[in-house]
Each structure stands twice: as C-alpha cells, then as structure tokens.
Design a protein around this motif. Structure first.
Motif, PDB file in Angstrom:
ATOM      1  N   GLY A  93      69.737 -39.358  29.342  1.00  0.00           N
ATOM      2  CA  GLY A  93      70.104 -40.755  29.390  1.00  0.00           C
ATOM      3  C   GLY A  93      69.272 -41.548  30.381  1.00  0.00           C
ATOM      4  N   PHE A  94      69.673 -42.800  30.574  1.00  0.00           N
ATOM      5  CA  PHE A  94      68.953 -43.737  31.434  1.00  0.00           C
ATOM      6  C   PHE A  94      69.890 -44.290  32.504  1.00  0.00           C
ATOM      7  CE2 PHE A  94      66.928 -43.739  27.312  1.00  0.00           C
ATOM      8  CZ  PHE A  94      65.569 -43.750  27.603  1.00  0.00           C
ATOM      9  N   PHE A  95      69.292 -44.770  33.582  1.00  0.00           N
ATOM     10  CA  PHE A  95      70.034 -45.506  34.588  1.00  0.00           C
ATOM     11  C   PHE A  95      69.141 -46.603  35.139  1.00  0.00           C
ATOM     12  CE2 PHE A  95      67.394 -43.039  37.150  1.00  0.00           C
ATOM     13  CZ  PHE A  95      67.723 -42.949  38.490  1.00  0.00           C
ATOM     14  N   LYS A  96      69.728 -47.484  35.956  1.00  0.00           N
ATOM     15  CA  LYS A  96      68.958 -48.601  36.500  1.00  0.00           C
ATOM     16  C   LYS A  96      68.900 -48.535  38.019  1.00  0.00           C
ATOM     17  CE  LYS A  96      69.484 -51.963  32.745  1.00  0.00           C
ATOM     18  NZ  LYS A  96      69.796 -53.369  32.411  1.00  0.00           N
ATOM     19  N   LEU A  97      67.733 -48.902  38.539  1.00  0.00           N
ATOM     20  CA  LEU A  97      67.520 -49.018  39.977  1.00  0.00           C
ATOM     21  C   LEU A  97      66.753 -50.296  40.258  1.00  0.00           C
ATOM     22  CD1 LEU A  97      66.441 -45.360  40.877  1.00  0.00           C
ATOM     23  CD2 LEU A  97      68.634 -46.435  41.412  1.00  0.00           C
ATOM     24  N   ASP A  98      66.898 -50.813  41.463  1.00  0.00           N
ATOM     25  CA  ASP A  98      66.223 -52.037  41.861  1.00  0.00           C
ATOM     26  C   ASP A  98      64.711 -51.880  41.777  1.00  0.00           C
ATOM     27  OD1 ASP A  98      66.627 -54.746  43.440  1.00  0.00           O
ATOM     28  OD2 ASP A  98      64.972 -53.669  44.393  1.00  0.00           O
ATOM     29  N   GLY A  99      64.060 -52.824  41.115  1.00  0.00           N
ATOM     30  CA  GLY A  99      62.614 -52.738  40.942  1.00  0.00           C
ATOM     31  C   GLY A  99      61.857 -52.785  42.247  1.00  0.00           C
ATOM     32  N   GLY A 100      62.291 -53.626  43.169  1.00  0.00           N
ATOM     33  CA  GLY A 100      61.628 -53.699  44.459  1.00  0.00           C
ATOM     34  C   GLY A 100      61.710 -52.398  45.217  1.00  0.00           C
ATOM     35  N   PHE A 144      81.314 -45.616  41.648  1.00  0.00           N
ATOM     36  CA  PHE A 144      79.958 -45.130  41.905  1.00  0.00           C
ATOM     37  C   PHE A 144      79.041 -45.467  40.730  1.00  0.00           C
ATOM     38  CE2 PHE A 144      76.682 -41.895  41.395  1.00  0.00           C
ATOM     39  CZ  PHE A 144      76.120 -41.823  42.652  1.00  0.00           C
ATOM     40  N   LEU A 145      79.481 -45.153  39.525  1.00  0.00           N
ATOM     41  CA  LEU A 145      78.606 -45.256  38.364  1.00  0.00           C
ATOM     42  C   LEU A 145      78.268 -46.699  37.998  1.00  0.00           C
ATOM     43  CD1 LEU A 145      80.121 -42.446  36.107  1.00  0.00           C
ATOM     44  CD2 LEU A 145      77.993 -42.365  37.417  1.00  0.00           C
ATOM     45  N   ARG A 146      79.127 -47.650  38.350  1.00  0.00           N
ATOM     46  CA  ARG A 146      78.854 -49.026  37.945  1.00  0.00           C
ATOM     47  C   ARG A 146      77.632 -49.612  38.646  1.00  0.00           C
ATOM     48  NH1 ARG A 146      84.241 -51.399  40.753  1.00  0.00           N
ATOM     49  NH2 ARG A 146      83.430 -51.803  42.857  1.00  0.00           N
ATOM     50  N   HIS A 147      77.176 -48.969  39.706  1.00  0.00           N
ATOM     51  CA  HIS A 147      75.973 -49.436  40.394  1.00  0.00           C
ATOM     52  C   HIS A 147      74.701 -49.044  39.632  1.00  0.00           C
ATOM     53  CE1 HIS A 147      78.201 -50.762  43.880  1.00  0.00           C
ATOM     54  NE2 HIS A 147      78.738 -49.569  44.021  1.00  0.00           N
ATOM     55  N   TYR A 148      74.809 -48.101  38.683  1.00  0.00           N
ATOM     56  CA  TYR A 148      73.609 -47.513  38.086  1.00  0.00           C
ATOM     57  C   TYR A 148      73.493 -47.747  36.584  1.00  0.00           C
ATOM     58  CZ  TYR A 148      73.457 -45.506  42.681  1.00  0.00           C
ATOM     59  OH  TYR A 148      73.440 -45.371  44.061  1.00  0.00           O
ATOM     60  N   PHE A 149      74.487 -48.365  35.960  1.00  0.00           N
ATOM     61  CA  PHE A 149      74.367 -48.849  34.582  1.00  0.00           C
ATOM     62  C   PHE A 149      73.829 -47.758  33.639  1.00  0.00           C
ATOM     63  CE2 PHE A 149      74.013 -52.390  37.511  1.00  0.00           C
ATOM     64  CZ  PHE A 149      74.941 -53.297  37.001  1.00  0.00           C
ATOM     65  N   LEU A 150      74.543 -46.654  33.565  1.00  0.00           N
ATOM     66  CA  LEU A 150      74.122 -45.557  32.690  1.00  0.00           C
ATOM     67  C   LEU A 150      74.104 -46.021  31.238  1.00  0.00           C
ATOM     68  CD1 LEU A 150      76.026 -42.488  34.170  1.00  0.00           C
ATOM     69  CD2 LEU A 150      73.901 -43.563  34.925  1.00  0.00           C
ATOM     70  N   SER A 151      73.109 -45.549  30.496  1.00  0.00           N
ATOM     71  CA  SER A 151      72.982 -45.952  29.097  1.00  0.00           C
ATOM     72  C   SER A 151      72.253 -44.863  28.320  1.00  0.00           C
ATOM     73  CB  SER A 151      72.218 -47.279  28.986  1.00  0.00           C
ATOM     74  OG  SER A 151      70.881 -47.127  29.432  1.00  0.00           O
TER      75      SER A 151
END
Length: 277
Positions: free
Chosen positions: A9-16, A69-76
């Motif tokens: 799967g995927f997750f999101k992190l801050d681009g900066g 915890f998981l809502r910070h990383y937007f698993l998809s």
C-alpha cells in the motif's frame, strides 16, 4: 532464485520533510504534493526465494495502530502485505526469514500483529533479522526518532525468541550481502542480491525514490544528513560503475532504476519493473 515484489500500500508524508533543504518548486516536478503539502509514497517490499529460504525484506506499516496514529499518514491502495504474499503463491507461515533494513514503523510495522490485549509475530516460523547497533539505537531512541520507533513493532520480536542479529561480515543468505549506512539512522542495512547476473540493491531510505538521486536531495528525517550525502555519493558511483539495479521501496511509480555518470554528476538512467530483468 526467484524475486517477487510485495506491495503493501501507500502512505503520505510531508514533501518538505522528504526533500530537506531542496525547494518545493524543484522537488514537486517529480513528486507533486496535495493541498496539505503531502506526497504519496509506496511501501514496496521484496520477497526472495533462495534455496530452502523464503526471505522477506521489510514489511510495511501494518494495520495494528489506532486511528489517531494512522490518520496522520493517509494509508491508501488496494494491496496489502498478506494479499501480495498470497498473490505470489505464499502465506505468512512460509516466510523463513524476516529481514528488516531498519526499525522505523513504515518498514517493520507489518511484522507484528495485535492479538487480543497483546501482540504476536505475523510470520510465526521466521527469524527476524536486525543488528545489535541498530537494535540498541531503536530500543533507546533519541528524541528526534522516538516517534518512528514504536515498542509494539519492536519488542515482540525479542520476546518471541525469534530475533537474530546480523554481523558486519556475516553471510546468512546465499547470494545476498549487506551494506551498512548510518546517515538516515544508525546502521541501516542495504541488502544486495545477486540475481540473473545483476546486483539488485534494496534501497530502503538511502534512496527513497528517483527524485532523490541528486546528492543534495536528502530527507529532513535523516539524523546525519551530511553523512547521508557521503554514503549516497559512494554508493551511487559504485552503482553507476557496475550497473546495479536499484529497487525502490518508497517511489510511488517506479519499482527499479539504474543510474549513470553525467556532467552534472550521477543521474537517472532508466526505470523499469523488476519483472523486466
């Protein structure tokens, strides 16, 4: 030997944070961000069939953490650790060795599952491989990395009796050796697999994506960014000289790439799927 891509799967992190001092106007050309400045990242693992061994390298974030915890990383994504293993013809019981490049939650969280009020190993028949220096670093974390080293991901490996430590010169697996690097975190391990006459390097967080190939493109997550630059420079020169295949754990689009020498330094050569080798 056979190799299988295991998508979790995927997750999101801050681009900066992912590109450090590099301006957004530059890095967003390869990794566009959403309205929150978050970029999508893969958690792509590698399964190695080698003799009587079935070796899984890293295992993603898992699903045992709470919603806070998981809502910070937007698993998809539709893929999961178990579904990808099943798609390759295996189950969690078949894995003999769970190799962990390092113990940040997005690399080791899938190796432990919640069981009632406690935890159990996802791979009950596997030895779990770390190294003594990194284990000490992760179990007594510094304030900068404390949020990435979660005790529920780590301590059950030891409590179960399945934990093994790789030594600098040890070779527990045929046709696999390891590079130790300490810019991102203490003694992260980069497996190098000899396959069909090529060297496949599992890049972990030394090179998260093709967008990180230029030397200054170093994550703000790295504990020693100048050391990361030295380690990247040395590795990428060797990779270009020897036409290594770089297996990309976090690149959202590209499984593998090669690099080449140019007048501007080491740059991307080509991208391709592991199955094309």
């Amino acid at each position: 030997m056979n190799l299988h891509v295991i998508d979790t799967g995927f997750f999101k992190l801050d681009g900066g944070a992912m590109f450090g001092v590099v301006p957004k106007s530059i890095w967003e050309t390869t990794n566009p961000a959403d309205e929150r400045n978050l970029c999508n990242w893969a958690m792509r693992c590698l399964l190695v069939e080698c003799g009587d061994k079935l070796i899984l390298i890293d295992n993603g974030i898992g699903d045992k953490q709470d919603s806070k915890f998981l809502r910070h990383y937007f698993l998809s994504g539709d893929a999961s650790l178990k579904s990808s293993l099943n798609g390759a013809g295996f189950s969690t019981n078949d894995v003999t060795d769970m190799f962990l490049t390092h113990l940040h939650f997005d690399h080791c969280g899938g190796g432990v599952e919640r069981k009632g009020d406690g935890f159990e190993l996802t791979f009950p028949n596997a030895q779990y491989w770390s190294n003594a220096d990194h284990w000490a670093w992760a179990t007594k974390p510094n304030p900068r990395e404390r949020a990435s080293f979660l005790t529920e991901n780590i301590l059950p490996m030891q409590d179960s009796g399945h934990l093994q430590f790789l030594l600098n010169d040890s070779r527990p697996f045929e046709d696999i050796d390891f590079l130790f690097v300490s810019g991102h975190t203490e003694k992260m391990m980069i497996p190098r697999v000899r396959y069909k006459g090529r060297t496949i390097c599992f890049m972990a967080d030394l090179l998260p994506s093709v967008g990180h190939i230029p030397l200054p493109y170093v994550m703000a997550y790295d504990t020693r960014p100048l050391l990361t630059m030295e380690e990247k420079a040395s590795f990428l020169k060797e990779a270009a000289d020897n036409e290594y295949v770089l297996f990309l754990e976090h690149d959202p689009h590209n499984e593998c790439c090669t690099v080449k020498h140019t007048e501007k330094g080491i740059r991307l050569d080509r991208t391709f799927k592991l199955s094309e080798i």
